[in-house]
Design a protein around this motif. Structure first.
Motif, short mmCIF file in Angstrom:
data_model
loop_
_atom_site.label_atom_id
_atom_site.label_comp_id
_atom_site.label_asym_id
_atom_site.label_seq_id
_atom_site.Cartn_x
_atom_site.Cartn_y
_atom_site.Cartn_z
N VAL A 50 0.83 -1.20 0.00
CA VAL A 50 0.00 0.00 0.00
C VAL A 50 0.87 1.26 0.00
CG1 VAL A 50 -1.65 1.31 1.40
CG2 VAL A 50 -2.02 -1.13 1.01
N MET A 51 1.94 1.26 0.82
CA MET A 51 2.83 2.43 0.87
C MET A 51 3.58 2.61 -0.45
SD MET A 51 4.37 2.43 4.77
CE MET A 51 5.15 4.05 4.67
N TYR A 52 3.91 1.50 -1.07
CA TYR A 52 4.66 1.53 -2.33
C TYR A 52 3.81 2.18 -3.43
CZ TYR A 52 7.29 -0.32 -6.35
OH TYR A 52 8.02 -0.45 -7.49
N ASP A 53 2.52 1.88 -3.39
CA ASP A 53 1.63 2.36 -4.46
C ASP A 53 1.08 3.76 -4.22
OD1 ASP A 53 1.90 0.12 -6.00
OD2 ASP A 53 0.21 -0.94 -5.10
N ASN A 54 1.10 4.23 -2.97
CA ASN A 54 0.37 5.45 -2.68
C ASN A 54 1.00 6.23 -1.53
OD1 ASN A 54 -1.49 7.41 -2.02
ND2 ASN A 54 -3.12 5.96 -1.44
N GLU A 55 1.54 7.40 -1.85
CA GLU A 55 2.20 8.20 -0.81
C GLU A 55 1.22 8.85 0.15
OE1 GLU A 55 5.54 10.71 -1.72
OE2 GLU A 55 6.34 9.27 -3.16
N ASN A 56 -0.08 8.82 -0.17
CA ASN A 56 -1.08 9.38 0.74
C ASN A 56 -1.80 8.29 1.53
OD1 ASN A 56 -0.65 12.09 -0.17
ND2 ASN A 56 -1.71 11.50 -2.06
N ALA A 57 -1.25 7.06 1.48
CA ALA A 57 -1.93 5.92 2.11
C ALA A 57 -2.06 6.11 3.62
CB ALA A 57 -1.16 4.65 1.81
N THR A 58 -3.17 5.58 4.16
CA THR A 58 -3.42 5.65 5.60
C THR A 58 -3.46 4.24 6.18
OG1 THR A 58 -5.80 5.48 5.30
CG2 THR A 58 -4.86 7.72 5.31
N VAL A 59 -3.53 4.17 7.51
CA VAL A 59 -3.67 2.87 8.19
C VAL A 59 -4.94 2.17 7.69
CG1 VAL A 59 -4.01 1.75 10.43
CG2 VAL A 59 -2.39 3.66 10.23
N ALA A 60 -6.01 2.95 7.52
CA ALA A 60 -7.29 2.37 7.05
C ALA A 60 -7.12 1.72 5.68
CB ALA A 60 -8.37 3.46 7.00
N ASP A 61 -6.30 2.32 4.81
CA ASP A 61 -6.07 1.75 3.47
C ASP A 61 -5.42 0.37 3.57
OD1 ASP A 61 -7.12 3.98 2.16
OD2 ASP A 61 -5.18 5.02 2.14
N VAL A 62 -4.51 0.21 4.53
CA VAL A 62 -3.86 -1.10 4.70
C VAL A 62 -4.90 -2.12 5.15
CG1 VAL A 62 -2.10 -2.42 5.93
CG2 VAL A 62 -1.63 -0.06 5.25
N LYS A 63 -5.74 -1.73 6.11
CA LYS A 63 -6.77 -2.65 6.63
C LYS A 63 -7.71 -3.10 5.50
CE LYS A 63 -6.56 -1.15 11.43
NZ LYS A 63 -7.18 -0.46 12.58
N LYS A 64 -8.06 -2.15 4.64
CA LYS A 64 -8.97 -2.45 3.53
C LYS A 64 -8.28 -3.41 2.54
CE LYS A 64 -11.80 0.07 0.10
NZ LYS A 64 -11.12 0.08 -1.19
N TYR A 65 -7.04 -3.08 2.18
CA TYR A 65 -6.27 -3.91 1.23
C TYR A 65 -6.13 -5.33 1.77
CZ TYR A 65 -2.24 -5.49 -1.56
OH TYR A 65 -1.40 -6.18 -2.38
N TYR A 66 -5.76 -5.42 3.06
CA TYR A 66 -5.54 -6.72 3.70
C TYR A 66 -6.84 -7.54 3.68
CZ TYR A 66 -4.65 -10.13 7.41
OH TYR A 66 -4.52 -11.29 8.13
N ALA A 67 -7.95 -6.89 4.05
CA ALA A 67 -9.24 -7.59 4.10
C ALA A 67 -9.62 -8.11 2.71
CB ALA A 67 -10.31 -6.66 4.64
N GLU A 68 -9.38 -7.29 1.67
CA GLU A 68 -9.76 -7.71 0.33
C GLU A 68 -8.84 -8.81 -0.20
OE1 GLU A 68 -9.74 -4.03 -1.88
OE2 GLU A 68 -11.60 -3.35 -0.90
N LYS A 69 -7.53 -8.64 0.04
CA LYS A 69 -6.57 -9.60 -0.53
C LYS A 69 -6.54 -10.91 0.24
CE LYS A 69 -2.06 -10.36 -2.37
NZ LYS A 69 -0.81 -9.83 -2.86
N TYR A 70 -6.62 -10.83 1.57
CA TYR A 70 -6.46 -12.05 2.37
C TYR A 70 -7.78 -12.52 2.96
CZ TYR A 70 -1.59 -10.96 1.64
OH TYR A 70 -0.39 -10.68 1.06
N GLY A 71 -8.87 -11.85 2.54
CA GLY A 71 -10.22 -12.31 2.87
C GLY A 71 -10.45 -12.58 4.34
N LYS A 72 -9.98 -11.64 5.19
CA LYS A 72 -10.18 -11.89 6.64
C LYS A 72 -11.64 -11.58 7.00
CE LYS A 72 -8.43 -10.41 11.11
NZ LYS A 72 -9.72 -9.84 11.53
#
Length: 437
Positions: free
Chosen positions: A415-437
């Motif tokens: 997430v940080m690599y792709d987006n310099e404005n990324a937030t903690v919430a963006d990581v949570k969203k990415y993780y949930a979508e990619k790893y289906g938690k």
């Protein structure tokens, strides 16, 4: 062995010496882990194994090792029990080293290799009786006439990871050149004296004050949140991840890959166990020039407390985090007073080079076992990859937790690599979508 040993006496006739703060922490942990597990195992052992493809003159190797023992007092310590969880140490002065050489069993090179790993692992995980014998055990496993594993197993109270590096370097220097000069090094007993007096000095008291403020209002983490799924093995679990993304993120903020991984560790814990205020101990070698080549326990952990919220910009947090770490490092000498807060820890190591004294080495990972309620992330930085070693009690930090934490760390980097404005919430969203938690 004890009845044949003679012991060092200082100028006042003392032969029992106090332990260093970290030394004591490690010794106590090893004994405690055995109690928790209900069995005596090498829970506090530290080991290194190298594959050396050449003919080894075992007599010459034994002489080289004897010299290492003679020159490093901490390799010759034995423990004295003074009370429950209270210990002193004595230094053996007449230690006679014998080099064990085991032959790897098997009919094919592959069988021999696997059996050599199994043998090294078995010894690595055995309890070392520090009360009746010294705590360091170097040995060889012969796979063929010109193919050996060289393994050093020590109890962690003898020294830290940097000490193991010193020992390995010196052994082969002396093996290749038996007349090599001794590398000068300060005495660990002198260091212990300095460590104790520092705590009560004006500067030491200021440092303690810094940590009191740093931990103001801190609540320890409920570790049952890390017990996800079935209890797992307490052996180390290693993951390889792509280092190029962490390197690029570090370059943006002109900082180190270590700082990026430390931040990702914090974010990962928030993602996986929902803890956004965590103090992670970051281990530092803590050596002054006087003690650069001294075997002993110098490493301390500088606590790194971050309080994250979902809307935090990750690059801004990286900047804050870097400043925090540098403040913590300048107050590192008294962190041991706050070690009861130590639940998560990071050790960061540049990958070891494969050449020592002109010899070709290949490092062989030998898994240790831990019952300790502290989770260690050991990160090894190599040019083309990063290895993350996850260490801790499998009953608390389950295999599932470890995989989830790895995925959350990788998600943070993506997430940080792709987006310099990324937030903690963006990581949570990415993780949930990619790893289906």
């Amino acid at each position: 062995h004890m009845d044949q040993f003679t012991f060092y006496k200082d100028k006042n006739g003392n032969e029992e010496f106090e332990l260093g703060f970290m030394q004591n922490f490690m010794f106590y942990n090893g004994e405690m882990n055995c109690e928790i597990a209900g069995e005596k195992k090498g829970f506090a052992n530290l080991g290194s194994a190298f594959r050396i493809r050449m003919k080894i003159d075992t007599d010459r190797m034994e002489k080289s090792l004897q010299r290492i023992f003679d020159e490093n007092e901490m390799l010759r310590i034995v423990a004295v029990q003074k009370g429950k969880y209270s210990y002193m140490q004595k230094i053996v002065t007449n230690y006679k080293f014998h080099l064990d050489v085991f032959d790897a069993e098997g009919n094919t090179p592959e069988e021999k290799y696997n059996n050599a790993i199994a043998k090294a692992t078995e010894i690595m995980q055995q309890y070392i009786d520090c009360y009746h014998n010294i705590s360091a055990h170097p040995f060889l496993i012969r796979l063929a006439e010109d193919d050996y594993f060289f393994v050093v197993v020590t109890h962690h109270w003898v020294g830290d990871g940097a000490s193991l590096g010193i020992i390995m370097g010196q052994i082969f220097k002396y093996y290749m050149n038996p007349n090599a000069e001794t590398v000068p090094s300060g005495s660990y007993l002198d260091y212990l004296e300095e460590e104790r007096t520092f705590k009560f000095s004006e500067k030491g008291q200021k440092e303690l004050e810094f940590w009191k403020n740093e931990f103001d209002g801190y609540q320890k983490i409920d570790l049952s949140k890390a017990t996800i799924g079935e209890p797992g093995s307490s052996e180390d679990l290693s993951f390889s991840i792509d280092i190029s993304k962490a390197s690029k993120i570090a370059a943006v903020k002109k900082t180190s890959v270590f700082q990026v991984i430390l931040l990702a560790y914090h974010v990962g814990l928030d993602v996986v166990i929902g803890e956004s205020d965590v103090a992670i101990g970051a281990t530092s070698a803590c050596r002054s020039n006087k003690y650069l080549n001294t075997v002993g326990f110098f490493a301390h952990s500088a606590f790194h407390r971050l309080q994250l919220t979902d809307s935090d910009n990750l690059y801004e947090q990286l900047g804050t985090s870097v400043q925090k770490h540098s403040k913590a490092m300048s107050n590192i000498h008294t962190t041991f007073d706050f070690y009861d807060n130590m639940q998560f820890c990071i050790s960061y190591l540049p990958g070891s080079s494969s050449k020592k004294g002109g010899l070709d080495f290949e490092q062989i990972p030998i898994p240790s076992v831990r019952e300790v309620a502290v989770f260690y992330l050991c990160a090894f930085e190599y040019p083309d990859k990063m290895l993350l070693d996850f260490i801790g009690s499998g009953r608390i930090f389950t295999t599932k937790f470890r995989y989830m934490l790895r995925d959350a760390i990788v998600s943070t980097l993506e997430v940080m690599y792709d987006n310099e404005n990324a937030t903690v919430a963006d990581v949570k969203k990415y993780y949930a979508e990619k790893y289906g938690k």
